[in-house]
Design an enzyme around this catalytic site. Sequence first.
Site, PDB file in Angstrom:
ATOM      1  CB  CYS A 132      30.196 -50.242  52.492  1.00  0.00           C
ATOM      2  SG  CYS A 132      29.577 -49.901  50.845  1.00  0.00           S
ATOM      3  CG  HIS A 168      33.729 -53.337  50.985  1.00  0.00           C
ATOM      4  ND1 HIS A 168      32.768 -53.899  51.793  1.00  0.00           N
ATOM      5  CD2 HIS A 168      33.065 -52.620  50.049  1.00  0.00           C
ATOM      6  CE1 HIS A 168      31.564 -53.552  51.358  1.00  0.00           C
ATOM      7  NE2 HIS A 168      31.718 -52.776  50.292  1.00  0.00           N
ATOM      8  CD  GLU A 223      34.635 -55.939  54.083  1.00  0.00           C
ATOM      9  OE1 GLU A 223      35.275 -54.921  54.425  1.00  0.00           O
ATOM     10  OE2 GLU A 223      33.459 -55.896  53.682  1.00  0.00           O
TER      11      GLU A 223
END
Length: 524
Positions: A77, A175, A177
């Site tokens: 990002c 993202h 994660e």
Amino acid sequence: TILILDFGSQYSHLITRRIRECGVYCELLPCTVKVKDLEFKPKGIILSGSPYSNHEEGAPHVDKQMFELGVPVLGICYGLQEVARVKGRGGEIASETGHLVQKREYGSATLNILGGAQRHELFDGFNGDQTRVWMSHGDHLDGLPQGFKVIGHTETSEYAAIAHEMDKVFGLQFHPEVTHSEEGAKILRNFAINVCECQSNWSMETFVDKEIQRIRGVVGETGRVIGAVSGGVDSTVAAVLMKRAIGDRFHAVLVDHGLMRLNESKNVKKVLDEQLGINLTIVDASESFLGKLKGVTDPERKRKIIGNTFIEVFEEQAKLIDAEQSEKIEYLVQGTLYPDVIESISFKGPSATIKSHHNVGGLLDTMKLKLIEPLRELFKDEVRKMGLLLGIPADLIWRHPFPGPGLAIRILGEVTPAQISIVQQADHIYMSELKANNLYNQISQAYAALLPIRSVGVMGDKRTYEQVIALRAVESTDFMTADWFDMPVKVMKRISSRIINEVHGVNRVVYDVSSKPPATIEWE
Ligand code: XMP
């Protein structure tokens, strides 16, 4: 080691989690750290997201030398924008070459992975050519930095995943994660293990062994260590680890401020001293604490008094123990966890104080004790895992958190022995019923609070005018936000009737249906 640079995203610690879950050691450092100050050579670097816009004045930027270490870099990002800023056309920053445009995008998107069977190694093991990913950004690239190719795109992001093959620099607009990115964890694993060639050898067993060796190295053959225990998970795990490392040269002190749960200090003695064999001293300091709390009703003053008195009592005890020994006490153990460490190292600085939580930090000044923090690399669930591995009973491991100032902040208004007794009894009934009905483990934290108001009731033929118990039960993952627990009515009925019948001085029970925010978990 993978180095994760934190630009302040709410998800930064999740990157750490995902990397550790593949057994790879990693460290999260503030994004402002300079290459010359690194104490280790990372095998790969991940740049996190950020609440900032890359063009904004005051926006944080990475030390460009990170890209000259010759190790793979993955920007997520905002990290992708940092990649473009550093690696942009001819090395100019993106704002000058017009790489970034503002366009907010938040939520789920479909990533189209390019290359078919030849798709990029970051996507090894993927189920197909499409995957759900989570977008949360204000800026995105509108041009491809030189030397990069697109390896994945979404309907709205042409450059959702880019790679510079020669330099092994990668960028993701989404993202990976967060769990909303369905196969995101695979990308981070592929980066750490395939691209950076890190070994997957981080496990709790090896961590415990290494930490015990480290503690022995630090403390030496004769050094002594002291630490406060509360009966909670963190201080107990830290204590057992110290016991394993240096045996009876570790001294645990339980300061009983008279504001603990019913029979708590007896129970702690039973587990820590009798079951786990820890060198434990219990100091009954309730008179001193209650004396100072007399007449005090302000929540912050209560907290300050308890925090300061705690330090005084602990220090006095430490000096007594010190005087009995031939070797001086040199170290103080603290059960600091990783989230506290992150909070204090963040480049944004610690967040604003809502309530003053206390610890025993003040001790370092007068006794000149050095600090040992054996849990500082762990998240709460990892501490629990370690505790189970160290043989700590499961019911202690799964205990709800209990605040340092204890029942004082659950008795609204003045704290007196009579009020303590009421809240202890009510809380005891509440906890027993939650356990008997198999609800305790579904709840993150529950307790009874005693309100300072009276209301009218009737018992037998007599009018009563007594106090109110408020029951609180919340579900939460990090205690920063929490939702009230959907308590079965049948259980509430039983708890309420038991408290009103068994606890003298209470004629009314209410259930707290406020979430955090805007309420907090504790009432004070
Ligand atoms: P709040 O009330 O701030 O609580 O929503 C969040 C979590 O922190 C615990 N808490 C404390 N823990 N010392 C502690 O060790 C304190 O002074 C303290 N105050 C609140 C609270 O029980 C909840 O788990």
